[in-house]
Design an enzyme around this catalytic site. Sequence first.
Site, mmCIF file in Angstrom:
data_model
loop_
_atom_site.group_PDB
_atom_site.id
_atom_site.type_symbol
_atom_site.label_atom_id
_atom_site.label_comp_id
_atom_site.label_asym_id
_atom_site.label_seq_id
_atom_site.Cartn_x
_atom_site.Cartn_y
_atom_site.Cartn_z
ATOM 1 N N LYS A 17 94.973 -9.134 19.293
ATOM 2 C CA LYS A 17 93.614 -9.277 18.769
ATOM 3 C C LYS A 17 93.586 -8.730 17.355
ATOM 4 O O LYS A 17 94.396 -7.866 17.003
ATOM 5 C CB LYS A 17 92.629 -8.474 19.623
ATOM 6 C CG LYS A 17 91.199 -8.927 19.488
ATOM 7 C CD LYS A 17 90.907 -10.063 20.444
ATOM 8 C CE LYS A 17 89.557 -10.693 20.206
ATOM 9 N NZ LYS A 17 89.231 -11.613 21.310
ATOM 10 N N ASP A 68 86.586 -15.259 17.217
ATOM 11 C CA ASP A 68 85.843 -14.373 18.115
ATOM 12 C C ASP A 68 84.504 -14.144 17.394
ATOM 13 O O ASP A 68 84.120 -14.987 16.565
ATOM 14 C CB ASP A 68 86.620 -13.059 18.351
ATOM 15 C CG ASP A 68 86.058 -12.224 19.501
ATOM 16 O OD1 ASP A 68 86.377 -12.519 20.664
ATOM 17 O OD2 ASP A 68 85.274 -11.288 19.245
HETATM 18 P P1 NDP Z 1 79.453 -15.450 17.760
HETATM 19 O O1 NDP Z 1 79.701 -14.699 16.510
HETATM 20 O O2 NDP Z 1 79.441 -16.924 17.714
HETATM 21 O O3 NDP Z 1 78.079 -14.969 18.421
HETATM 22 C C1 NDP Z 1 77.876 -13.659 18.780
HETATM 23 C C2 NDP Z 1 76.475 -13.499 19.368
HETATM 24 O O4 NDP Z 1 76.382 -12.208 19.962
HETATM 25 C C3 NDP Z 1 75.394 -13.561 18.318
HETATM 26 O O5 NDP Z 1 74.213 -14.083 18.879
HETATM 27 C C4 NDP Z 1 75.223 -12.096 17.929
HETATM 28 O O6 NDP Z 1 73.947 -11.778 17.424
HETATM 29 C C5 NDP Z 1 75.442 -11.401 19.242
HETATM 30 N N1 NDP Z 1 76.028 -10.074 18.964
HETATM 31 C C6 NDP Z 1 77.238 -9.818 18.417
HETATM 32 N N2 NDP Z 1 77.443 -8.509 18.266
HETATM 33 C C7 NDP Z 1 76.339 -7.922 18.718
HETATM 34 C C8 NDP Z 1 75.954 -6.581 18.828
HETATM 35 N N3 NDP Z 1 76.755 -5.565 18.445
HETATM 36 N N4 NDP Z 1 74.733 -6.328 19.383
HETATM 37 C C9 NDP Z 1 73.933 -7.357 19.793
HETATM 38 N N5 NDP Z 1 74.250 -8.667 19.706
HETATM 39 C C10 NDP Z 1 75.426 -8.933 19.175
HETATM 40 O O7 NDP Z 1 80.567 -14.918 18.773
HETATM 41 P P2 NDP Z 1 81.086 -15.593 20.139
HETATM 42 O O8 NDP Z 1 79.996 -16.350 20.786
HETATM 43 O O9 NDP Z 1 82.344 -16.272 19.836
HETATM 44 O O10 NDP Z 1 81.450 -14.292 21.010
HETATM 45 C C11 NDP Z 1 80.541 -13.715 21.933
HETATM 46 C C12 NDP Z 1 81.312 -12.870 22.944
HETATM 47 O O11 NDP Z 1 82.239 -13.702 23.658
HETATM 48 C C13 NDP Z 1 82.175 -11.744 22.354
HETATM 49 O O12 NDP Z 1 82.180 -10.671 23.275
HETATM 50 C C14 NDP Z 1 83.569 -12.367 22.296
HETATM 51 O O13 NDP Z 1 84.571 -11.384 22.301
HETATM 52 C C15 NDP Z 1 83.548 -13.170 23.576
HETATM 53 N N6 NDP Z 1 84.514 -14.260 23.668
HETATM 54 C C16 NDP Z 1 84.562 -15.247 22.719
HETATM 55 C C17 NDP Z 1 85.469 -16.286 22.842
HETATM 56 C C18 NDP Z 1 85.509 -17.423 21.881
HETATM 57 O O14 NDP Z 1 86.279 -18.350 22.116
HETATM 58 N N7 NDP Z 1 84.710 -17.425 20.818
HETATM 59 C C19 NDP Z 1 86.420 -16.334 23.962
HETATM 60 C C20 NDP Z 1 86.245 -15.280 24.946
HETATM 61 C C21 NDP Z 1 85.324 -14.301 24.770
HETATM 62 P P3 NDP Z 1 73.755 -11.459 15.853
HETATM 63 O O15 NDP Z 1 73.856 -12.766 15.159
HETATM 64 O O16 NDP Z 1 72.422 -10.826 15.771
HETATM 65 O O17 NDP Z 1 74.881 -10.517 15.482
HETATM 66 O O1 2IT Z 2 88.411 -13.194 23.640
HETATM 67 C C1 2IT Z 2 89.016 -14.285 23.601
HETATM 68 O O2 2IT Z 2 89.663 -14.714 24.554
HETATM 69 C C2 2IT Z 2 88.893 -15.085 22.370
HETATM 70 N N1 2IT Z 2 88.186 -14.682 21.451
HETATM 71 C C3 2IT Z 2 89.647 -16.377 22.235
HETATM 72 C C4 2IT Z 2 91.074 -16.122 21.821
HETATM 73 C C5 2IT Z 2 91.892 -17.348 21.502
HETATM 74 O O3 2IT Z 2 93.040 -17.131 21.077
HETATM 75 O O4 2IT Z 2 91.439 -18.478 21.660
#
Ligand code: NDP
Ligand code: 2IT
Length: 449
Positions: A130, A170
Amino acid sequence: MSFQMTESLETIYQEIIRKNPGETEFHQAVREVLESLGPVLVKYPEFLQNKIIRRICEPERQIIFRVPWVDDRGEVHINRGFRVEFNSALGPYKGGLRFHPSVYLGIIKFLGFEQIFKNALTGLPIGGGKGGSDFDPKGKSDAEVMRFCQSFMTELYRHIGEHTDVPAGDIGVGGREIGYLFGQYKRITNRYEMGVLTGKGMAYGGSLVRTEATGYGAVFFVDEMLKVNKQSFEGKTCTVSGSGNVAIYTIEKIHQLGGKVVAISDSDGVIVHEKGIHLQTVQQLKEIERRRIKDYADIHKDAKYIPKGNIWEIPCQVAMPSATQNEINGKDAEKLVKNGCIAVGEGANMPTTPEGVRVFQTAKIAYGPGKATNAGGVATSALEMQQNASRDSWTFEYTEKRLAKIMSNIHQVCYETAEEFGAPGDYVVGANIAGFVKVAKAMLAMGLI
Ligand code: NDP
Ligand code: 2IT
């Protein structure tokens, strides 16, 4: 349920706290895994003899670097970049990059640690890693984001490669950022090495379904948990925290399966729309215009915006935390259970505190931990790597079918492993043991690495 930690596990845990001071999220992620491993050490005493747990908890390599960049007004900024290459027993390090002001080593290490077991659960050949930065993309222009990404890659490029380490997105890193990062990697190395990053655009080697994969996969996983109890999404009221990549495609798939999402959020507040969240509005606001969800209520007059609201107070049958770590505490979990929630699927990584997890498990509701539930994102990244390696490009339908099959396999493995180790219905134990054993066996076979 978690097992009582044996003395040897407690000793290992205390040693990890001492060696990694102040990294509270990393400690939390390690503790949760160690609490599942008691019966594994009885079945496989060789893991303890060969110090597999201590080895897994120590990253293979940790890179911390300076990222200087200049904003549109000419002011210089310095951010900190990270890449933690945690474990390569099953394949090249694989895991996303997070750009968020809260990023520090403890966050990257908790994410990298969880990624090892998540990636093992996918059944695909990927190790765990990561990275990220404390850079805040909010309010920055495209040009600023590009300059930051170019500077970040100017150091990162020497550590990554399609057979070495393959980053992706992420929080704060989506298609735009991956494009800038890939462009700079190609320019510095003079190589069109498609498999070095995933989450790429369709114009230059991306995979269909990767954008949707984490959200879709999380819903597939919850659907499998519901099926065990002869239930489905049909007619269920759901809440989905966040409004980013994972949240958006979680909403889309829930709606396709007949459920109704009534609330979403961002870090400023909550939108409640009893009629059902209008997905196109969220996509327009978030994916295209990069605005705040508060504006949703200006477009849909029957929706309500609650500034600083707590989404877990909105009654639902299925809750899908899809924002960030530790967003559901013990009290939130109690509220959810009291309001009739029967299933929780973690789209985010470690969104529930240990107290919250205990509440869900005591109430015996279906609880899918992030490392199983959200594995569809990284699994589809591995499918993107497969397509890149074979210079091929699959259809949406085929790729989605592959994803659905992977998620049902993960569910089955977690379910069966939990039964085998005496914790039926406990997906935390199932995911931790199944992921750990796979990595541990590979490490054992490779000697002292
Ligand atoms: P994005 O940046 O697209 O969206 C993040 C969302 O979460 C936004 O609405 C943001 O709000 C909110 N958020 C982020 N940080 C905080 C915080 N500290 N407090 C409150 N709200 C928060 O990210 P993703 O959708 O890609 O990721 C969301 C979650 O999913 C994370 O935990 C990530 O690790 C996990 N994840 C993502 C994957 C992927 O493929 N993208 C795969 C597996 C897991 P704001 O705009 O106000 O910050
Ligand atoms: O938390 C996760 O699994 C991710 N943000 C996706 C990682 C990836 O390599 O697609």
